[in-house]
Design a protein around this motif. Structure first.
Motif, PDB file in Angstrom:
ATOM      1  N   UNK A   1     -59.116 102.194  -9.400  1.00 16.63           N
ATOM      2  CA  UNK A   1     -58.617 102.082  -8.141  1.00 16.63           C
ATOM      3  C   UNK A   1     -57.094 102.247  -8.074  1.00 16.63           C
TER       4      UNK A   1
ATOM      5  N   UNK B   1     -54.224  99.879  -6.306  1.00 20.08           N
ATOM      6  CA  UNK B   1     -53.920  98.908  -7.305  1.00 20.08           C
ATOM      7  C   UNK B   1     -52.729  99.585  -8.065  1.00 20.08           C
TER       8      UNK B   1
ATOM      9  N   UNK C   1     -47.972  96.953   2.577  1.00 22.59           N
ATOM     10  CA  UNK C   1     -49.118  95.794   1.874  1.00 22.59           C
ATOM     11  C   UNK C   1     -48.269  94.898   0.997  1.00 22.59           C
TER      12      UNK C   1
ATOM     13  N   UNK D   1     -47.593  90.582   1.461  1.00 20.18           N
ATOM     14  CA  UNK D   1     -48.129  89.791   0.596  1.00 20.18           C
ATOM     15  C   UNK D   1     -47.041  88.990  -0.213  1.00 20.18           C
TER      16      UNK D   1
ATOM     17  N   UNK E   1     -54.413  95.279   9.331  1.00 14.98           N
ATOM     18  CA  UNK E   1     -53.750  96.548   9.813  1.00 14.98           C
ATOM     19  C   UNK E   1     -53.961  97.754   9.374  1.00 14.98           C
ATOM     20  N   UNK E   2     -53.827  98.735   9.908  1.00 20.22           N
ATOM     21  CA  UNK E   2     -54.147 100.040   9.536  1.00 20.22           C
ATOM     22  C   UNK E   2     -53.412 100.533   8.055  1.00 20.22           C
ATOM     23  N   UNK E   3     -52.466 100.052   7.877  1.00 19.51           N
ATOM     24  CA  UNK E   3     -51.835 100.346   6.966  1.00 19.51           C
ATOM     25  C   UNK E   3     -52.101  99.497   5.422  1.00 19.51           C
ATOM     26  N   UNK E   4     -52.766  98.660   5.706  1.00 20.56           N
ATOM     27  CA  UNK E   4     -53.230  97.855   4.497  1.00 20.56           C
ATOM     28  C   UNK E   4     -53.891  98.310   3.612  1.00 20.56           C
ATOM     29  N   UNK E   5     -53.573  98.561   2.319  1.00 21.97           N
ATOM     30  CA  UNK E   5     -54.259  98.872   1.481  1.00 21.97           C
ATOM     31  C   UNK E   5     -55.019  97.751   0.414  1.00 21.97           C
TER      32      UNK E   5
ATOM     33  N   UNK F   1     -57.296  97.629  -1.944  1.00 20.12           N
ATOM     34  CA  UNK F   1     -57.348  97.639  -3.247  1.00 20.12           C
ATOM     35  C   UNK F   1     -56.198  96.924  -3.887  1.00 20.12           C
ATOM     36  N   UNK F   2     -55.119  97.070  -3.592  1.00 24.07           N
ATOM     37  CA  UNK F   2     -53.887  96.526  -3.936  1.00 24.07           C
ATOM     38  C   UNK F   2     -53.948  95.023  -3.690  1.00 24.07           C
ATOM     39  N   UNK F   3     -54.286  94.971  -2.555  1.00 25.33           N
ATOM     40  CA  UNK F   3     -54.270  93.395  -2.152  1.00 25.33           C
ATOM     41  C   UNK F   3     -55.390  92.472  -2.824  1.00 25.33           C
TER      42      UNK F   3
ATOM     43  N   UNK G   1     -56.302  93.261  -6.029  1.00 23.23           N
ATOM     44  CA  UNK G   1     -55.953  93.413  -7.344  1.00 23.23           C
ATOM     45  C   UNK G   1     -54.769  92.373  -7.756  1.00 23.23           C
ATOM     46  N   UNK G   2     -53.953  92.331  -6.785  1.00 22.27           N
ATOM     47  CA  UNK G   2     -52.787  91.178  -6.901  1.00 22.27           C
ATOM     48  C   UNK G   2     -53.382  89.737  -6.923  1.00 22.27           C
ATOM     49  N   UNK G   3     -54.562  89.915  -6.024  1.00 18.38           N
ATOM     50  CA  UNK G   3     -55.256  88.503  -5.692  1.00 18.38           C
ATOM     51  C   UNK G   3     -56.053  88.023  -7.079  1.00 18.38           C
TER      52      UNK G   3
END
Lengths: 262, 262
Positions: free
Chosen positions: A12, A15, A54, A58, B8-12, B14-16, B18-20
């Motif tokens: 992915x 990430x 993002x 966060x 939001x449209x710009x939110x990715x 996958x990253x969110x 993964x960090x979680x």
DNA sequence: CTGGTGTGTTTTGCATATTAAACATCATTA
DNA sequence: TAATGATGTTTAATATGCAAAACACACCAG
């Protein structure tokens, strides 16, 4: 064509790149703007924008005082310390190494092998004079220090040979091993002796005593070491005082981990 | 429908996510399996699989000894310490607080306000006895401790009132403020005095001295504090010895940050 | 004022990541 | 043995992230 790396199907990228942004910001001396991040990542600004957006949302990054520039946010600290708190060996070693520091007057450390690096997990600075630049989280090349040789003793000969092959040898001091043979000799010596005493191997004028820590099956999993400038060590008492004190601390930790030997 | 949060449209994502995953693993007591992660995240196993796959490939997580279970990897440490090293105040304060610890014999800390929390940046443990559970990276609620009141002095009255509104008051000890008024009274007192001396406010039997650190424009940006069990403090010398020593250290740090006052 | 170069942001067609569902293992249990 | 339920893995249709390009705004030089 192109298709560059043909990343695995399960990868992915969002990430991957987001974490890379964090690492780039971590390595940066000063806050970075969106464009700088994009350049450093080799990405379009629009993609970088989404990642930054993002991460900021966060709270893993935050804008610096200067607008439109970003730094790591405090939330990454939690991750780092969550890791540390999950290493029981660090918890165990911390008070023991604090006592060792107080008894000997020099800096004490606990380190483990992480990939090809020595990673410092616990670090207690000497209470006076010289301040070492080895702190928790520091990494150094394993081949170039007493601690490294001590830790590499955990590897069997074949693995060690492979490890040696892939090093890029840099002579930090005149004593740094610069080829596989001299490294393996050092490591075997360390394994046989059960300790390493070094003088000016990693840094000119710096000395160190390193002793392995073992787990319940007797394997080397970490290394306790004293380090300081030659002026801080009383070299005549190296084997009569510093070494046994260090061994005692290492054994103390090993026992707490279930090690049965002595 | 659904469309849940309409991110939001710009939110990715996958990253969110993964960090979680990293945060969940950081909070976990023991290694987690893929399925456990998926459940904890509220995700399908296939999605969790890809996140874990990516994180593992990046060495941000690693499989535990027990196969098919994952823990944080050492690479997250780098992030955490990169953050710390970017806070110049931590570098400056570290040796000063080490000396303060040695002079007073009790634990010393430097903390800042991070959101609504007190975040400990530097921590030197007392060399004997009692070991505090406040370490670098620890967070505590700001409203409930001497350090918190000291740091909250940086907020103007309106901001402080808003802050007070959103707290969920938990009486840690009989002295913990449990409503906005008693908190603001504490904070104003701290602002007027220029220090806080507390006895058993955060934990029964624990005392503390807190003094603010100021930057070049005189704003409160951090807080130095001594803490220890009542038995470690000589309470009669609180104002004659511990307080001035702490003030001296705080001023020392403030000066290094460009503070002109005294 | 004009043209240039740097920002951060928004759009949009295309490429790609995502997830439900199927699959393959492995235990456990009947 | 067969049925069950849990796991990790793969697939394929679809939903979505992505970057080129356009946009808006700033700054600076001439």
């Amino acid at each position: 064509m192109a298709k560059a790396t043909n990343h695995d199907v399960y990868f992915v990228p969002g990430l991957h790149r987001g974490l890379k942004v964090l690492e780039i910001l971590g390595a940066a001396e000063t806050p970075m703007s969106l464009s700088e991040i994009a350049r450093a990542m080799g990405l379009s600004r629009s993609s970088a924008f989404r990642l930054v957006y993002t991460l900021r949302q966060m709270e893993f990054i935050r804008e610096a005082e200067q607008a439109n520039a970003f730094t790591l946010g405090a939330r990454v600290l939690n991750l780092g310390f969550a890791y540390l708190n999950q290493q029981p060996i660090a918890e165990i070693a911390r008070p023991i190494l604090a006592s060792l520091r107080d008894e000997t007057g020099v800096s004490t450390h606990l380190s483990v092998l992480e990939g090809d690096d020595v990673l410092y997990l616990v670090s207690h600075q000497a209470r006076s004079g010289y301040v070492s630049n080895m702190r928790t989280g520091t990494r150094t090349q394993a081949y170039a220090s007493a601690i490294g040789w001590c830790l590499l003793g955990a590897k069997d000969d074949n693995t060690l040979a492979v490890f040696a092959q892939r090093q890029s040898w840099h002579p930090f001091t005149e004593h740094t091993p610069t080829d596989p043979d001299s490294l393996t000799a050092r490591v075997k010596q360390a394994r046989d002796d059960g300790f390493v005493i070094s003088r000016g191997f990693r840094e000119p004028g710096g000395s160190s005593v390193a002793v392995p820590v073992r787990n319940n099956s007797g394997a080397i999993i970490a290394c306790v070491n004293l380090s300081g400038p030659d002026s801080g060590f009383d070299f005549d008492r190296m084997e009569s005082f510093y070494l046994p004190k260090t061994q005692e601390a290492a054994l103390h930790i090993s026992r707490a981990l279930g090690y049965q030997g002595s």
